[in-house]
Design a protein around this motif. Structure first.
Motif, PDB file in Angstrom:
ATOM      1  N   GLY A 165       1.004  -1.037  -0.128  1.00 42.81           N
ATOM      2  CA  GLY A 165       0.029  -0.098   0.093  1.00 42.81           C
ATOM      3  C   GLY A 165       0.809   1.167  -0.004  1.00 42.81           C
ATOM      4  O   GLY A 165       0.485   2.443  -0.425  1.00 42.81           O
ATOM      5  N   ALA A 166       1.993   1.360   0.629  1.00 39.06           N
ATOM      6  CA  ALA A 166       2.785   2.290   0.679  1.00 39.06           C
ATOM      7  C   ALA A 166       3.720   2.720  -0.540  1.00 39.06           C
ATOM      8  O   ALA A 166       4.094   3.759  -0.953  1.00 39.06           O
ATOM      9  CB  ALA A 166       3.842   2.169   1.962  1.00 39.06           C
ATOM     10  N   ILE A 167       4.292   1.300  -1.186  1.00 41.02           N
ATOM     11  CA  ILE A 167       5.178   1.548  -2.214  1.00 41.02           C
ATOM     12  C   ILE A 167       4.534   1.676  -3.730  1.00 41.02           C
ATOM     13  O   ILE A 167       5.118   1.880  -4.655  1.00 41.02           O
ATOM     14  CB  ILE A 167       6.367   0.606  -2.090  1.00 41.02           C
ATOM     15  CG1 ILE A 167       5.723  -0.808  -2.402  1.00 41.02           C
ATOM     16  CG2 ILE A 167       7.046   0.762  -0.739  1.00 41.02           C
ATOM     17  CD1 ILE A 167       6.729  -1.810  -2.438  1.00 41.02           C
ATOM     18  N   SER A 176      -6.714  -6.019  12.616  1.00 43.37           N
ATOM     19  CA  SER A 176      -5.268  -5.352  13.069  1.00 43.37           C
ATOM     20  C   SER A 176      -5.025  -4.463  11.471  1.00 43.37           C
ATOM     21  O   SER A 176      -4.091  -3.973  11.640  1.00 43.37           O
ATOM     22  CB  SER A 176      -4.354  -6.370  13.099  1.00 43.37           C
ATOM     23  OG  SER A 176      -4.247  -6.950  11.924  1.00 43.37           O
ATOM     24  N   ILE A 177      -5.956  -4.492  10.576  1.00 42.20           N
ATOM     25  CA  ILE A 177      -5.416  -3.673   9.529  1.00 42.20           C
ATOM     26  C   ILE A 177      -6.079  -2.085   9.675  1.00 42.20           C
ATOM     27  O   ILE A 177      -7.262  -2.126   9.865  1.00 42.20           O
ATOM     28  CB  ILE A 177      -6.170  -4.353   8.039  1.00 42.20           C
ATOM     29  CG1 ILE A 177      -5.305  -5.512   8.119  1.00 42.20           C
ATOM     30  CG2 ILE A 177      -6.045  -3.650   6.950  1.00 42.20           C
ATOM     31  CD1 ILE A 177      -6.266  -6.427   6.733  1.00 42.20           C
ATOM     32  N   ASN A 178      -5.133  -1.391   9.561  1.00 36.89           N
ATOM     33  CA  ASN A 178      -5.492   0.010   9.766  1.00 36.89           C
ATOM     34  C   ASN A 178      -4.881   0.822   8.783  1.00 36.89           C
ATOM     35  O   ASN A 178      -4.613   2.217   8.958  1.00 36.89           O
ATOM     36  CB  ASN A 178      -4.990   0.512  11.129  1.00 36.89           C
ATOM     37  CG  ASN A 178      -3.422   0.562  11.376  1.00 36.89           C
ATOM     38  OD1 ASN A 178      -2.712   0.244  10.339  1.00 36.89           O
ATOM     39  ND2 ASN A 178      -2.856   0.781  12.495  1.00 36.89           N
ATOM     40  N   PHE A 179      -4.506   0.319   7.377  1.00 41.30           N
ATOM     41  CA  PHE A 179      -4.449   1.170   6.403  1.00 41.30           C
ATOM     42  C   PHE A 179      -5.193   0.901   5.228  1.00 41.30           C
ATOM     43  O   PHE A 179      -6.021   0.070   5.435  1.00 41.30           O
ATOM     44  CB  PHE A 179      -2.906   0.709   5.825  1.00 41.30           C
ATOM     45  CG  PHE A 179      -2.733  -0.932   5.659  1.00 41.30           C
ATOM     46  CD1 PHE A 179      -3.173  -1.360   4.776  1.00 41.30           C
ATOM     47  CD2 PHE A 179      -2.268  -1.401   6.824  1.00 41.30           C
ATOM     48  CE1 PHE A 179      -2.987  -2.753   4.606  1.00 41.30           C
ATOM     49  CE2 PHE A 179      -2.081  -2.837   6.803  1.00 41.30           C
ATOM     50  CZ  PHE A 179      -2.528  -3.568   5.525  1.00 41.30           C
ATOM     51  N   PRO A 180      -5.367   1.895   4.190  1.00 39.16           N
ATOM     52  CA  PRO A 180      -6.418   2.002   3.144  1.00 39.16           C
ATOM     53  C   PRO A 180      -6.329   0.680   2.252  1.00 39.16           C
ATOM     54  O   PRO A 180      -5.225   0.426   1.776  1.00 39.16           O
ATOM     55  CB  PRO A 180      -6.137   2.986   2.579  1.00 39.16           C
ATOM     56  CG  PRO A 180      -5.286   3.877   3.243  1.00 39.16           C
ATOM     57  CD  PRO A 180      -4.751   3.072   4.196  1.00 39.16           C
ATOM     58  N   CYS A 181      -7.384  -0.127   2.349  1.00 42.60           N
ATOM     59  CA  CYS A 181      -7.215  -1.369   1.336  1.00 42.60           C
ATOM     60  C   CYS A 181      -8.812  -2.017   1.237  1.00 42.60           C
ATOM     61  O   CYS A 181      -9.610  -1.366   2.266  1.00 42.60           O
ATOM     62  CB  CYS A 181      -6.365  -2.426   1.843  1.00 42.60           C
ATOM     63  SG  CYS A 181      -6.709  -3.161   3.160  1.00 42.60           S
TER      64      CYS A 181
END
Lengths: 154, 90
Positions: A101-103, A123-128
């Motif tokens: 997600g970051a790269i 536990s997933i706290n990033f956009p997806c």
């Protein structure tokens, strides 16, 4: 210049110890191909070998990359993808998904399965976009979720 | 991450979660820096949930190393050059 360039998808495989991964990966590759999306698989040697043996004539499986090499290529701006699917059944899978997600500029899908899939989802706290089901040996619950989201049609 | 395996590393934590590694660094290391996934350390792109915390203790660099089948390890490597490079990021 091509008006409608073919889209590509990267499938990031996790540890193959949960049986549904290989089955769902081949199914997803099939659906992506049906929509004209070029699938590329990245994983460790065991995860890739399971696919190669299951599809010896490569009717479904196309390019397969070592996972670290795929990350190096994206970081070095040598290639990127339109879609990215990260297979997750443990904490390491979450780390790989966050990294992708970051790269990468790809639309990110987290495919979450296994006995403790709900803890992983939490536990997933990033956009997806999460596609999750309690699936270990039987791929059907995960296939059903995948069909509902239909990421190949996005 | 082939080259990591050739480093003279010490395993601080094994089979741990990414969060456990981060908590350990924040609690036990004298200094730390935060980097984004893909940041190059020891000529390798680091994996993890951003921001990734790397610990520094003198010439030692303490960092998470994730493998798909074995979870995340916290490794400790003595390398003054790399420690100084990371320290400059602070």
């Amino acid at each position: 210049m091509e008006d409608n360039p073919q889209r590509s998808a990267l499938l990031v495989l996790g540890c193959p110890q949960v049986p549904v991964q290989t089955s769902i990966a081949l199914y997803l590759i099939h659906r992506l191909r049906q929509e004209g999306v070029i699938p590329v698989v990245a994983g460790n040697r065991s995860a890739i070998t399971l696919l190669v043996v299951a599809d010896p004539k490569r009717h479904y499986l196309g390019e397969a990359l070592d996972l670290d090499h795929a990350i190096d290529q994206i970081m070095d701006k040598k290639r990127d993808f339109d879609l990215c699917f990260v297979f997750i059944h443990n904490d390491a899978g979450v780390s790989y998904a966050a990294t992708m997600g970051a790269i990468s500029r790809a639309r990110l899908y987290s495919i979450i399965y296994g006995e403790h899939y709900d803890e992983i989802v939490a536990s997933i706290n990033f956009p997806c976009i999460s596609i999750a089901a309690k699936a270990v040996h039987n791929p059907m619950p995960l296939k059903k979720m995948l069909d509902e989201v239909a990421p190949w049609a996005a | 991450m082939g080259c990591i395996e050739s480093l003279p590393y010490e395993i601080v934590l094994s089979g741990s979660s990414f969060k456990e590694c981060r908590d350990y660094i924040k609690k036990k290391c004298r200094e730390s820096v935060e980097v984004q996934p893909g940041f190059r350390i020891f000529d390798t792109h680091i994996i993890g949930v951003p921001p990734i915390t790397i610990g520094l203790d003198g010439d030692f660099v303490i960092f998470p190393y994730t493998k798909p089948c074995h979870g995340t390890f916290l490794l400790r490597v003595e390398d003054r050059e790399e420690a100084d490079r990371l320290r400059k990021k602070k």
